[in-house]
Design an enzyme around this catalytic site. Structure first.
Site, PDB file in Angstrom:
ATOM      1  N   ASP A   1       0.820  -1.212   0.000  1.00  0.00           N
ATOM      2  CA  ASP A   1       0.000   0.000   0.000  1.00  0.00           C
ATOM      3  C   ASP A   1       0.856   1.264   0.000  1.00  0.00           C
ATOM      4  O   ASP A   1       2.047   1.231   0.289  1.00  0.00           O
ATOM      5  CB  ASP A   1      -0.847   0.046   1.275  1.00  0.00           C
ATOM      6  CG  ASP A   1      -2.078  -0.826   1.162  1.00  0.00           C
ATOM      7  OD1 ASP A   1      -2.374  -1.284   0.056  1.00  0.00           O
ATOM      8  OD2 ASP A   1      -2.722  -1.034   2.202  1.00  0.00           O
TER       9      ASP A   1
ATOM     10  N   LYS B   1      -3.817   3.143  -2.653  1.00  0.00           N
ATOM     11  CA  LYS B   1      -5.163   3.709  -2.591  1.00  0.00           C
ATOM     12  C   LYS B   1      -5.036   4.804  -1.580  1.00  0.00           C
ATOM     13  O   LYS B   1      -4.501   4.608  -0.524  1.00  0.00           O
ATOM     14  CB  LYS B   1      -6.166   2.670  -2.064  1.00  0.00           C
ATOM     15  CG  LYS B   1      -6.959   2.015  -3.107  1.00  0.00           C
ATOM     16  CD  LYS B   1      -8.007   1.042  -2.610  1.00  0.00           C
ATOM     17  CE  LYS B   1      -7.917   0.578  -1.202  1.00  0.00           C
ATOM     18  NZ  LYS B   1      -8.726   1.371  -0.278  1.00  0.00           N
TER      19      LYS B   1
ATOM     20  N   MET C   1      -7.341   8.890   9.771  1.00  0.00           N
ATOM     21  CA  MET C   1      -7.936   9.489   8.566  1.00  0.00           C
ATOM     22  C   MET C   1      -8.813  10.685   8.920  1.00  0.00           C
ATOM     23  O   MET C   1      -9.893  10.876   8.367  1.00  0.00           O
ATOM     24  CB  MET C   1      -8.750   8.420   7.798  1.00  0.00           C
ATOM     25  CG  MET C   1      -7.872   7.314   7.266  1.00  0.00           C
ATOM     26  SD  MET C   1      -8.770   5.957   6.513  1.00  0.00           S
ATOM     27  CE  MET C   1      -9.181   4.955   7.947  1.00  0.00           C
TER      28      MET C   1
HETATM   29  N1  SAH Z   1      -3.875  -0.199   9.163  1.00  0.00           N
HETATM   30  C1  SAH Z   1      -3.317   1.081   9.495  1.00  0.00           C
HETATM   31  C2  SAH Z   1      -4.310   2.194   9.300  1.00  0.00           C
HETATM   32  C3  SAH Z   1      -4.727   2.352   7.854  1.00  0.00           C
HETATM   33  S1  SAH Z   1      -5.835   3.676   7.608  1.00  0.00           S
HETATM   34  C4  SAH Z   1      -2.790   1.045  10.932  1.00  0.00           C
HETATM   35  O1  SAH Z   1      -3.085   0.113  11.670  1.00  0.00           O
HETATM   36  O2  SAH Z   1      -2.071   1.958  11.303  1.00  0.00           O
HETATM   37  C5  SAH Z   1      -4.736   4.963   7.115  1.00  0.00           C
HETATM   38  C6  SAH Z   1      -4.586   5.975   8.220  1.00  0.00           C
HETATM   39  O3  SAH Z   1      -3.737   5.460   9.233  1.00  0.00           O
HETATM   40  C7  SAH Z   1      -3.952   7.275   7.809  1.00  0.00           C
HETATM   41  O4  SAH Z   1      -4.878   8.136   7.182  1.00  0.00           O
HETATM   42  C8  SAH Z   1      -3.504   7.797   9.136  1.00  0.00           C
HETATM   43  O5  SAH Z   1      -4.595   8.286   9.892  1.00  0.00           O
HETATM   44  C9  SAH Z   1      -3.038   6.523   9.817  1.00  0.00           C
HETATM   45  N2  SAH Z   1      -1.603   6.278   9.631  1.00  0.00           N
HETATM   46  C10 SAH Z   1      -1.034   5.191   9.113  1.00  0.00           C
HETATM   47  N3  SAH Z   1       0.306   5.285   9.141  1.00  0.00           N
HETATM   48  C11 SAH Z   1       0.585   6.483   9.707  1.00  0.00           C
HETATM   49  C12 SAH Z   1       1.788   7.165  10.036  1.00  0.00           C
HETATM   50  N4  SAH Z   1       2.996   6.653   9.800  1.00  0.00           N
HETATM   51  N5  SAH Z   1       1.680   8.375  10.624  1.00  0.00           N
HETATM   52  C13 SAH Z   1       0.499   8.923  10.896  1.00  0.00           C
HETATM   53  N6  SAH Z   1      -0.670   8.322  10.595  1.00  0.00           N
HETATM   54  C14 SAH Z   1      -0.630   7.120  10.026  1.00  0.00           C
END
Ligand code: SAH
Length: 283
Positions: A50, A71, A186
């Site tokens: 991703d 995405k 998000m």
């Molecule tokens: N599965 C992921 C979340 C996916 S949804 C998890 O468990 O972290 C995508 C959202 O995750 C982003 O819009 C943001 O809100 C958050 N996110 C993921 N990686 C991030 C990072 N390195 N720093 C800040 N927010 C992050």
């Protein structure tokens, strides 16, 4: 750096041909990969990753084909269906397939949907959890997601609904009353609406909020603000997604626990930011 140090003795699972392993890559820092993730990266024929997966992590799978399945920000779910079916095709071709997702695959990552499609098509799967950004990303900012003096529960919430457009279908009144600490994934796009709804539901405008972007990477940025000032402060700081937004008193703990700042020589601002008389307990 070498990526082929043998893993310590353990019954490491074998990624067999025709299988799909759905794996969390953690929030960014490759050091936050699990050993199961490393074991998977070393065996994969193909890695489908991703947008949130850091390129450096793919270096752990030099033998594999790398396919970007990016995405961003709630595009139509047809794309999601394409990704799931692509996984099915690759597995049926006899590939050892690693589906690599940011954070944890089952936390706001549609991992459940992908795994469901695979199982519906008779493809064997393995799930490898990862460190979710809402926990690990906050830890890198010096914010404990639970803290005894602050919260007995924590709510993880997405700022997008299924359409990817509005957080309108979420019950923000219940969410705001539900726990002392809210961790919003998000949330950037609709932060004006979200913060207004939380204040309208009774959270104080002065409540501390942290915004952590690209957490755990070298580009990590942290903004400390409040519910009432967050919109203007994000704009002034020019902060962009991906971001974790943490609402609650635990944000104040960063004043003592900003360990990255301390490593760079910045003294803690306040040893007891919650004023609970625990500045130097049992030293
Ligand atoms: N599965 C992921 C979340 C996916 S949804 C998890 O468990 O972290 C995508 C959202 O995750 C982003 O819009 C943001 O809100 C958050 N996110 C993921 N990686 C991030 C990072 N390195 N720093 C800040 N927010 C992050």
């Amino acid at each position: 750096m070498t990526h082929n140090i043998p893993l310590p003795a353990h019954a490491w699972p074998t990624l067999e041909a025709g299988w799909v392993w759905l794996c969390g890559a953690g929030p960014g820092d490759p050091g936050l990969l699990t050993l199961h993730a490393v074991n998977a990266l070393r065996q994969a024929d193909v890695v489908i990753y991703d947008a949130l997966v850091q390129e450096a992590i793919l270096e752990w799978a030099p033998q594999a084909e790398h396919i970007f399945a990016g995405k961003r920000g709630g595009k139509p779910s047809a794309k999601q269906r394409d990704i799931s079916l692509r996984l099915v095709d690759l597995a049926r071709m006899g590939k050892k397939v690693l589906r690599l997702k940011g954070g944890d695959p089952f936390v706001f990552g549609r991992g459940g949907e992908e795994a469901q499609t695979l199982v519906q098509h008779g493809i064997p799967v393995r799930i490898i959890p990862g460190i979710s950004a809402g926990i690990g990303g906050l830890a890198y900012a010096g914010i404990p997601v639970t803290h005894r003096d602050v919260n007995q529960s924590v709510t993880f919430v997405t700022g997008h609904d299924q359409s990817g457009n509005t957080p309108g279908s979420l019950d923000w009144v219940s969410i705001s009353k539900g726990s002392q600490v809210l961790v919003i994934y998000m949330g950037m796009k609709h932060i004006a609406q979200i913060s207004a709804k939380l204040i309208a539901a009774g959270r104080p405008a002065s409540e501390p909020v942290a915004v952590v972007t690209t957490a755990t990477t070298i580009d990590q940025r942290v903004l400390e603000t409040t519910l009432g000032t967050i919109v203007a402060d994000i704009a002034a700081a020019g902060m962009e997604p991906p971001a974790i937004i943490c609402v609650g008193q635990s944000v104040l703990m960063r004043q003592v626990l900003d360990w990255q700042g301390q490593a760079a020589g910045i003294a803690p601002r306040n040893l007891d930011p919650l004023g609970r008389g625990r500045p130097a307990e049992s030293v």
